[in-house]
Write a protein that holds these residues in place. Structure first.
Motif, PDB file in Angstrom:
ATOM      1  N   LYS A 171       0.844  -1.197   0.000  1.00 32.84           N
ATOM      2  CA  LYS A 171       0.000   0.000   0.000  1.00 32.84           C
ATOM      3  C   LYS A 171       0.875   1.241   0.000  1.00 32.84           C
ATOM      4  O   LYS A 171       0.596   2.205  -0.690  1.00 32.84           O
ATOM      5  CB  LYS A 171      -0.898  -0.011   1.233  1.00 32.84           C
ATOM      6  CG  LYS A 171      -1.988  -1.073   1.147  1.00 32.84           C
ATOM      7  CD  LYS A 171      -2.921  -0.968   2.326  1.00 32.84           C
ATOM      8  CE  LYS A 171      -3.380  -2.327   2.759  1.00 32.84           C
ATOM      9  NZ  LYS A 171      -3.951  -2.425   4.048  1.00 32.84           N
ATOM     10  N   ILE A 172       1.971   1.208   0.789  1.00 34.99           N
ATOM     11  CA  ILE A 172       2.896   2.344   0.785  1.00 34.99           C
ATOM     12  C   ILE A 172       4.327   1.811   0.644  1.00 34.99           C
ATOM     13  O   ILE A 172       4.618   0.678   1.047  1.00 34.99           O
ATOM     14  CB  ILE A 172       2.799   3.201   2.089  1.00 34.99           C
ATOM     15  CG1 ILE A 172       2.870   2.291   3.326  1.00 34.99           C
ATOM     16  CG2 ILE A 172       1.584   4.077   2.115  1.00 34.99           C
ATOM     17  CD1 ILE A 172       3.138   3.049   4.599  1.00 34.99           C
ATOM     18  N   VAL A 173       5.195   2.636   0.082  1.00 38.38           N
ATOM     19  CA  VAL A 173       6.584   2.239  -0.128  1.00 38.38           C
ATOM     20  C   VAL A 173       7.243   2.019   1.238  1.00 38.38           C
ATOM     21  O   VAL A 173       7.097   2.826   2.162  1.00 38.38           O
ATOM     22  CB  VAL A 173       7.324   3.335  -0.928  1.00 38.38           C
ATOM     23  CG1 VAL A 173       8.797   2.998  -1.093  1.00 38.38           C
ATOM     24  CG2 VAL A 173       6.662   3.526  -2.276  1.00 38.38           C
ATOM     25  N   ARG A 174       7.932   0.894   1.378  1.00 36.07           N
ATOM     26  CA  ARG A 174       8.653   0.490   2.586  1.00 36.07           C
ATOM     27  C   ARG A 174       7.740   0.289   3.804  1.00 36.07           C
ATOM     28  O   ARG A 174       8.168   0.340   4.945  1.00 36.07           O
ATOM     29  CB  ARG A 174       9.778   1.470   2.917  1.00 36.07           C
ATOM     30  CG  ARG A 174      10.827   1.447   1.802  1.00 36.07           C
ATOM     31  CD  ARG A 174      12.113   2.140   2.209  1.00 36.07           C
ATOM     32  NE  ARG A 174      13.054   2.121   1.097  1.00 36.07           N
ATOM     33  CZ  ARG A 174      14.295   1.712   1.194  1.00 36.07           C
ATOM     34  NH1 ARG A 174      14.774   1.290   2.341  1.00 36.07           N
ATOM     35  NH2 ARG A 174      15.089   1.743   0.154  1.00 36.07           N
ATOM     36  N   GLY A 175       6.499   0.058   3.507  1.00 38.31           N
ATOM     37  CA  GLY A 175       5.563  -0.303   4.589  1.00 38.31           C
ATOM     38  C   GLY A 175       5.404  -1.820   4.595  1.00 38.31           C
ATOM     39  O   GLY A 175       6.275  -2.558   4.134  1.00 38.31           O
ATOM     40  N   ASP A 176       4.225  -2.283   5.079  1.00 41.71           N
ATOM     41  CA  ASP A 176       3.952  -3.713   5.028  1.00 41.71           C
ATOM     42  C   ASP A 176       3.596  -4.119   3.595  1.00 41.71           C
ATOM     43  O   ASP A 176       3.087  -3.305   2.820  1.00 41.71           O
ATOM     44  CB  ASP A 176       2.778  -4.064   5.952  1.00 41.71           C
ATOM     45  CG  ASP A 176       3.221  -4.107   7.396  1.00 41.71           C
ATOM     46  OD1 ASP A 176       4.447  -4.253   7.632  1.00 41.71           O
ATOM     47  OD2 ASP A 176       2.367  -3.984   8.288  1.00 41.71           O
ATOM     48  N   ALA A 177       3.847  -5.372   3.271  1.00 42.79           N
ATOM     49  CA  ALA A 177       3.565  -5.843   1.912  1.00 42.79           C
ATOM     50  C   ALA A 177       3.217  -7.326   1.943  1.00 42.79           C
ATOM     51  O   ALA A 177       3.512  -8.027   2.913  1.00 42.79           O
ATOM     52  CB  ALA A 177       4.785  -5.617   1.019  1.00 42.79           C
ATOM     53  N   VAL A 178       2.596  -7.775   0.860  1.00 41.40           N
ATOM     54  CA  VAL A 178       2.285  -9.199   0.697  1.00 41.40           C
ATOM     55  C   VAL A 178       3.011  -9.694  -0.548  1.00 41.40           C
ATOM     56  O   VAL A 178       3.097  -8.972  -1.537  1.00 41.40           O
ATOM     57  CB  VAL A 178       0.756  -9.410   0.557  1.00 41.40           C
ATOM     58  CG1 VAL A 178       0.433 -10.637  -0.247  1.00 41.40           C
ATOM     59  CG2 VAL A 178       0.111  -9.509   1.928  1.00 41.40           C
ATOM     60  N   MET A 179       3.565 -10.900  -0.469  1.00 38.43           N
ATOM     61  CA  MET A 179       4.190 -11.491  -1.650  1.00 38.43           C
ATOM     62  C   MET A 179       3.421 -12.772  -1.997  1.00 38.43           C
ATOM     63  O   MET A 179       3.096 -13.555  -1.100  1.00 38.43           O
ATOM     64  CB  MET A 179       5.647 -11.842  -1.354  1.00 38.43           C
ATOM     65  CG  MET A 179       6.410 -12.118  -2.622  1.00 38.43           C
ATOM     66  SD  MET A 179       8.215 -12.247  -2.416  1.00 38.43           S
ATOM     67  CE  MET A 179       8.621 -11.892  -0.768  1.00 38.43           C
ATOM     68  N   ALA A 180       3.096 -12.909  -3.295  1.00 36.25           N
ATOM     69  CA  ALA A 180       2.413 -14.134  -3.746  1.00 36.25           C
ATOM     70  C   ALA A 180       3.333 -14.849  -4.717  1.00 36.25           C
ATOM     71  O   ALA A 180       3.702 -14.293  -5.753  1.00 36.25           O
ATOM     72  CB  ALA A 180       1.101 -13.783  -4.435  1.00 36.25           C
TER      73      ALA A 180
END
Ligand code: NAD
Ligand code: 2HG
Length: 526
Positions: free
Chosen positions: A488-497
């Motif tokens: 959602k934001i750069v260097r925030g939380d993220a999901v990898m698929a």
């Protein structure tokens, strides 16, 4: 090859259809114990009204996928027991409508003109023209109880014979009754005002003995009653007494509380009672219709296709199935995915229909989502028939919501599962009306087609993390087919698929969560 047992006589047209896909054994007149003994070998059972398919038989039918009733009434099948076991129950709702309606009309005319007894008397060598003076039906009132398919046809023909029509059916609108030429009234008024009463209702707890000593007492002494629907709707003892005592003029019955009819007072009454041995559906035309109708459905189910008249798959008629099939596949995939992300015991599933999908029927999509969700626990045991029941039995609550304003995709489906280990959500849509794409995982936008084996991570978006995960999987010989990150934001939380070519070997998930920055990892098989 699949095996089908036909345990009541059915038309050859049905056997021919079944034989296209299965070995067919016709074995009629089996005792319950004999049926229990052999049913375990069969994938499908085809019956008429002669076979009682009890819970015991269903439990012994460990391979059964479908029970086909070549006729309308499924009261000789323990449908709840079949549903619990995920067995589809199908019938032929219309194949014998005309036959049953014409039998009821024949019974009415036979009663009013004493045809069976007059015929028997002539055959005995007599010429008695006094005993058999009858009554006309013209301008008489016919009370139709149950204005469904058969009741409506009876009413239409009776109207053409100049009869006045009353009807009792709490589930039919006044407009529909008027279209057929019937005045809707309550049961009391119908019993009081009719010269002929004909029953066309199913046997349910509400309709069992709906005609009893009290209701019979409301009839005119000149009135006659016909039952070509189901035994047990009329209290037979009360009926026999009412006719014997002259409280009503006569009765004609095709169906009985217990079939074949055993010892009964009904047999002792002369020309005012006509009895036939459940012949309502016994015309050549009806038997061909129902045999073909049900055999085609058994064939389809054995080929993995849906049945068009399943009585225990709510809301999944052929039209709905055709229209929603791709979305049902989407729902099932999302159900499998969210169930595995949630892990543990899921307590609440929220199914949200978004965009264009929001105007659609939700029930089929809920069933398909639950089927997917429960797949992990139940594998092939869960299907469209029992998904709802299995979910209820496991205490999974389902909430359905709609959001027509969600317009990222024409129509999309979002599932959120809350369980003992937390809450997860997945959203998916169809590309080009067919291809399933995951568009969101736990609120992070992505756009990946699901694949059989996948790994999802929740991590911090920071340099080097993708490389580290790639090297780790490579060191265990896991080949990555595709990879996408959603944030959602750069260097925030993220999901990898990640789509991988083979199942993730045991123990690697724990290694993945040791990679700095990765908070959680999930492996999923779809
Ligand atoms: N004798 C035979 O061989 C034979 C052949 C075919 C059908 N049947 C029986 O005939 C009956 C009618 O079949 P159908 O195809 O017309 O069914 P249908 O479902 O089309 O019609 C049944 C009607 O009964 C009404 N109904 C339900 N509960 C009621 C109640 N408590 N009070 C009043 N009305 C109620 C429904 O609203 C519906 O309109 C069924 O019992 C079926 O098993 C018998
Ligand atoms: O199988 C039969 O002959 C009777 C069928 C009839 O009772 C039905 O409900 O369709």
């Amino acid at each position: 090859m699949s095996k089908v047992l036909v345990s009541d006589p059915i038309d050859q047209a049905g056997i021919d259809i079944l034989s296209q896909v299965a070995t067919v054994d016709v074995n009629t007149g089996l005792k319950p114990a004999e049926l229990i003994e052999i049913i375990g070998q069969y994938d499908a059972l085809m019956i008429r009204s002669g076979t009682r398919v009890t819970q015991e038989i269903i439990e012994a039918g460990t391979q059964l996928k479908i029970i086909g009733r070549a006729g309308v009434g499924v009261d000789n099948v323990d449908v709840p027991a079949a549903t619990r076991r995920g067995i589809v129950v199908v019938n032929s709702p219309e194949g014998n409508t005309i036959a049953a309606a014409e039998h009821a009309l024949a019974m009415m005319l036979s009663l009013s003109r004493h045809i069976p007894d007059a015929n028997a008397s002539v055959k005995r060598g007599e010429w008695d023209r006094k005993t058999f003076v009858g009554a006309e039906v013209y301008k008489k009132t016919l009370g139709v109880v149950g204005l469904g398919k058969i009741g409506s046809h009876v009413a239409t023909v009776a109207k053409a014979m100049g009869m006045k029509l009353l009807a009792y059916d709490p589930f039919i609108s006044t407009e529909r009754a008027e279209q057929i030429g019937c005045q809707l009234v309550d049961l009391d008024l119908l019993m009081q005002q009719s010269d002929y009463i004909t029953l066309h209702i199913p046997k349910t707890p509400e309709t069992t003995h709906i005609i009893n000593a009290t209701t019979l007492a409301k009839m005119k002494p000149t009135a006659r009653i016909i039952n070509c629907a189901r035994g047990g709707i009329i209290d037979e003892a009360a009926l026999a007494a009412a006719v014997k005592e002259g409280k009503i003029a006569g009765a004609a019955l095709d169906v009985f509380e217990s079939e074949p009819l055993g010892e009964s007072d009904l047999r002792a009454i002369g020309k005012d009672i006509i009895l036939t041995p459940h012949l309502g559906a016994s015309t050549t035309e009806a038997q061909v219709n129902v045999a073909i109708d049900v055999a085609e459905q058994i064939r389809d189910v054995l080929l993995g296709l849906p049945a068009r008249s399943a009585v225990n798959i709510p809301g999944l008629g052929p039209d709905v199935l055709e229209e929603l099939k791709p979305y049902m596949q989407l729902a099932e995939t999302l159900g499998k995915l969210v169930g595995q992300l949630a892990g543990g015991r899921v307590e609440l599933l929220t199914v949200r229909l978004q965009g264009e999908l929001a105007t659609n029927k939700s029930q089929p999509l809920v069933i398909a989502s639950l089927k997917g969700l429960l797949h992990q626990a139940l594998r092939e045991r869960v299907n469209y028939v029992n998904a709802n029941i299995e979910a209820k039995e496991r205490g999974i609550r389902v909430i359905e919501t709609r959001d027509a304003s969600a317009r990222d995709y024409a129509g999309s489906l979002r599932l959120e599962a809350t369980g003992t280990l937390g809450t997860h959500s997945v959203t998916g849509a169809l590309l080009g009306d067919k291809e399933i794409h995951l568009t969101d995982v736990d609120g992070f936008p992505i756009n990946v087609p699901p694949s059989k084996y996948m790994v999802f991570t929740l991590h911090r978006d920071m340099p080097g993390i993708i490389g580290k995960l790639g090297s780790l999987l490579g060191s265990f010989n896991v080949n990555i087919a595709s990879m996408q990150v959603g944030r959602k934001i750069v260097r925030g939380d993220a999901v990898m698929a990640l789509s991988i070519d083979d199942p993730l070997p045991d123990g690697i998930l724990a290694e993945i969560t040791k990679v700095p920055g990765i908070r959680d990892a999930y492996t999923v098989t779809l």
